[in-house]
Scaffold this motif. Structure first.
Motif, PDB file in Angstrom:
ATOM      1  N   UNK A  64      20.901   0.407   6.450  1.00 14.96           N
ATOM      2  CA  UNK A  64      20.699   2.230   6.656  1.00 14.96           C
ATOM      3  C   UNK A  64      18.900   2.503   7.406  1.00 14.96           C
ATOM      4  N   UNK A  65      18.544   1.644   6.446  1.00 17.79           N
ATOM      5  CA  UNK A  65      17.065   1.168   6.100  1.00 17.79           C
ATOM      6  C   UNK A  65      16.933  -0.335   6.298  1.00 17.79           C
ATOM      7  N   UNK A  66      15.696  -0.487   7.353  1.00 14.41           N
ATOM      8  CA  UNK A  66      15.373  -1.882   7.316  1.00 14.41           C
ATOM      9  C   UNK A  66      13.691  -1.973   7.627  1.00 14.41           C
ATOM     10  N   UNK A  67      12.823  -3.053   6.688  1.00  7.79           N
ATOM     11  CA  UNK A  67      11.739  -2.908   6.816  1.00  7.79           C
ATOM     12  C   UNK A  67      11.344  -4.063   7.243  1.00  7.79           C
ATOM     13  N   UNK A  68      10.141  -4.169   8.238  1.00  8.33           N
ATOM     14  CA  UNK A  68      10.043  -5.142   9.168  1.00  8.33           C
ATOM     15  C   UNK A  68       8.188  -5.549   8.918  1.00  8.33           C
ATOM     16  N   UNK A  69       7.701  -6.081   8.621  1.00  5.92           N
ATOM     17  CA  UNK A  69       6.560  -7.051   8.266  1.00  5.92           C
ATOM     18  C   UNK A  69       5.446  -6.105   8.391  1.00  5.92           C
ATOM     19  N   UNK A  70       5.888  -5.195   7.036  1.00  2.00           N
ATOM     20  CA  UNK A  70       5.457  -3.889   6.927  1.00  2.00           C
ATOM     21  C   UNK A  70       3.621  -4.225   6.461  1.00  2.00           C
ATOM     22  N   UNK A  71       2.736  -3.517   6.708  1.00  2.00           N
ATOM     23  CA  UNK A  71       1.561  -3.228   6.486  1.00  2.00           C
ATOM     24  C   UNK A  71       0.990  -2.063   6.020  1.00  2.00           C
ATOM     25  N   UNK A  72      -0.265  -1.623   5.365  1.00  2.00           N
ATOM     26  CA  UNK A  72      -0.476  -0.631   5.072  1.00  2.00           C
ATOM     27  C   UNK A  72      -1.993  -1.039   4.524  1.00  2.00           C
ATOM     28  N   UNK A  73      -2.834  -0.293   4.803  1.00  2.00           N
ATOM     29  CA  UNK A  73      -4.338  -0.752   3.641  1.00  2.00           C
ATOM     30  C   UNK A  73      -4.460   0.370   4.438  1.00  2.00           C
ATOM     31  N   UNK A  74      -5.462   0.875   2.636  1.00  2.00           N
ATOM     32  CA  UNK A  74      -6.378   2.646   2.974  1.00  2.00           C
ATOM     33  C   UNK A  74      -7.904   2.366   2.693  1.00  2.00           C
ATOM     34  N   UNK A  75      -8.567   2.463   3.363  1.00  2.00           N
ATOM     35  CA  UNK A  75     -10.387   1.927   3.517  1.00  2.00           C
ATOM     36  C   UNK A  75      -9.612   0.103   3.275  1.00  2.00           C
ATOM     37  N   UNK A  76     -10.057  -0.373   2.409  1.00  2.00           N
ATOM     38  CA  UNK A  76     -10.553  -1.851   2.072  1.00  2.00           C
ATOM     39  C   UNK A  76      -9.320  -2.555   1.320  1.00  2.00           C
ATOM     40  N   UNK A  77      -8.642  -1.282   1.086  1.00  2.00           N
ATOM     41  CA  UNK A  77      -7.302  -1.906  -0.367  1.00  2.00           C
ATOM     42  C   UNK A  77      -6.337  -2.102   0.868  1.00  2.00           C
ATOM     43  N   UNK A  78      -5.583  -3.199   0.565  1.00  2.00           N
ATOM     44  CA  UNK A  78      -4.610  -3.806   1.602  1.00  2.00           C
ATOM     45  C   UNK A  78      -3.436  -3.717   0.422  1.00  2.00           C
ATOM     46  N   UNK A  79      -2.195  -1.893   0.876  1.00  2.00           N
ATOM     47  CA  UNK A  79      -1.544  -2.084  -0.103  1.00  2.00           C
ATOM     48  C   UNK A  79      -0.122  -3.452   0.410  1.00  2.00           C
ATOM     49  N   UNK A  80      -0.162  -3.386   1.610  1.00  2.00           N
ATOM     50  CA  UNK A  80       1.367  -3.915   1.296  1.00  2.00           C
ATOM     51  C   UNK A  80       0.782  -4.757   2.564  1.00  2.00           C
ATOM     52  N   UNK A  81       1.637  -6.148   2.418  1.00  2.00           N
ATOM     53  CA  UNK A  81       1.128  -7.632   3.563  1.00  2.00           C
ATOM     54  C   UNK A  81       2.714  -7.914   4.210  1.00  2.00           C
ATOM     55  N   UNK A  82       3.080  -6.904   5.048  1.00  2.00           N
ATOM     56  CA  UNK A  82       3.697  -8.065   6.201  1.00  2.00           C
ATOM     57  C   UNK A  82       5.643  -7.849   4.956  1.00  2.00           C
ATOM     58  N   UNK A  83       5.793  -6.589   4.176  1.00  2.00           N
ATOM     59  CA  UNK A  83       6.558  -5.878   3.734  1.00  2.00           C
ATOM     60  C   UNK A  83       7.636  -6.614   4.468  1.00  2.00           C
ATOM     61  N   UNK A  84       8.850  -7.075   3.788  1.00  2.00           N
ATOM     62  CA  UNK A  84      10.262  -6.629   4.525  1.00  2.00           C
ATOM     63  C   UNK A  84      11.397  -5.809   3.085  1.00  2.00           C
ATOM     64  N   UNK A  85      12.385  -5.315   3.404  1.00  2.00           N
ATOM     65  CA  UNK A  85      12.755  -5.112   2.835  1.00  2.00           C
ATOM     66  C   UNK A  85      14.187  -4.238   3.717  1.00  2.00           C
ATOM     67  N   UNK A  86      15.798  -4.198   3.480  1.00  2.00           N
ATOM     68  CA  UNK A  86      17.341  -4.384   3.709  1.00  2.00           C
ATOM     69  C   UNK A  86      17.180  -2.894   3.291  1.00  2.00           C
ATOM     70  N   UNK A  87      18.022  -1.646   3.042  1.00  2.00           N
ATOM     71  CA  UNK A  87      18.211  -0.731   1.751  1.00  2.00           C
ATOM     72  C   UNK A  87      20.473  -0.592   2.858  1.00  2.00           C
ATOM     73  N   UNK A  88      20.940  -1.371   2.325  1.00  2.00           N
ATOM     74  CA  UNK A  88      22.504  -1.739   2.566  1.00  2.00           C
ATOM     75  C   UNK A  88      22.946   0.152   2.111  1.00  2.00           C
ATOM     76  N   UNK A  89      23.698   0.631   3.304  1.00  2.00           N
ATOM     77  CA  UNK A  89      24.746   1.638   2.932  1.00  2.00           C
ATOM     78  C   UNK A  89      25.835   1.751   1.758  1.00  2.00           C
ATOM     79  N   UNK A  90      25.545   3.114   1.501  1.00  2.00           N
ATOM     80  CA  UNK A  90      26.623   3.091   0.365  1.00  2.00           C
ATOM     81  C   UNK A  90      26.007   2.563  -0.874  1.00  2.00           C
TER      82      UNK A  90
END
Length: 248
Positions: free
Chosen positions: A4-30
């Motif tokens: 249902x959800x596939x997260x691939x190489x996700x990055x997110x920063x707020x200013x100089x604070x890097x929250x995610x560093x190429x995050x991967x995650x899969x959410x399987x249905x049901x």
């Protein structure tokens, strides 16, 4: 199994604070998925990005097989209607009664859209979360546990394919917390949808989750079912899920 959800190489920063560093995650249905991690690790931010409420800096999020970056506004709104979201702070409207709070995803807060059919659906949904007959009550008159169940009712009233719950038992006493987790599992089993639940309450989570993801140091450090959790010797996994002590 469908993803249902596939997260691939996700990055997110707020200013100089890097929250995610190429995050991967899969959410399987049901399945009912639990998301745990240290305070400040970004659980709420990740859920908001999955629910299309916040954009990633880089990487991809695929919902129901489609990249949200490739969607036009009409396609994005269609996808959003398939997602139910409960905010950690609940985000209930004090100026609306319970009826209009729960109906909000169907009416967008417009009283003229509150049809008899929607009223009936609100009544049934409140009954499903154990709050019959409170449609006319004001939000400020409710207890903390009741407010969380109202927020749950609002999240599920649209029969979402994906239900996202951000710390649904935050600030509640142990008895009420247990009831909230039982409600989540019961609602999931009845709806037969997919659930992502972020929480710090790992003791109650482990009793209802089909799969658990541990967010740690900017990545999903571990994903597995309950059996894999107890079999793991990973120190990060053990930090969140200590092995039960064997009595002698």
């Amino acid at each position: 199994m469908q993803t249902v959800v596939s997260v691939k190489s996700l990055t997110k920063a707020f200013g100089r604070i890097e929250l995610f560093n190429h995050l991967d995650m899969d959410i399987e249905a049901g399945l009912l998925h639990g998301l745990v991690g240290p305070g400040g690790s970004g659980k709420s931010v990740l859920l908001r990005m999955i629910a299309t409420l916040l954009e990633p800096d880089q990487g991809q999020i695929l919902l129901f097989g489609k990249n949200i970056k490739d969607m036009d506004p009409a396609q994005l709104n269609k996808v959003r209607r398939r997602i139910g979201f409960q905010f950690q702070n609940l985000a209930l409207f004090d100026f609306l009664d319970v009826l209009n709070n729960v109906a909000f995803p169907l009416t967008n807060g417009q009283p003229d859209r509150l049809t008899p059919e929607i009223r009936e659906k609100v009544t049934r949904t409140l009954e499903a979360v154990g709050l019959p007959g409170i449609e006319d009550q004001e939000i400020k008159s409710l207890s903390g546990g009741m407010k969380r169940r109202v927020a749950m009712a609002r999240a599920i009233i649209g029969s979402p394919d994906l239900l996202v719950l951000d710390d649904p038992s935050a600030g509640l006493d142990p008895v009420t917390s247990s009831r909230i987790f039982e409600l989540v599992r019961r609602t999931f089993e009845q709806a037969k949808n997919t659930v992502i639940l972020a929480t710090q309450d790992v003791d109650r989570l482990i009793k209802i989750a089909d799969r658990v993801h541990i967010l740690y140091n900017g990545i999903v450090h571990f994903s597995g079912n309950v059996e894999e959790i107890w079999q793991s010797n990973d120190p990060v996994v053990r930090q969140f899920f200590p092995k039960p002590k064997v009595s002698t």
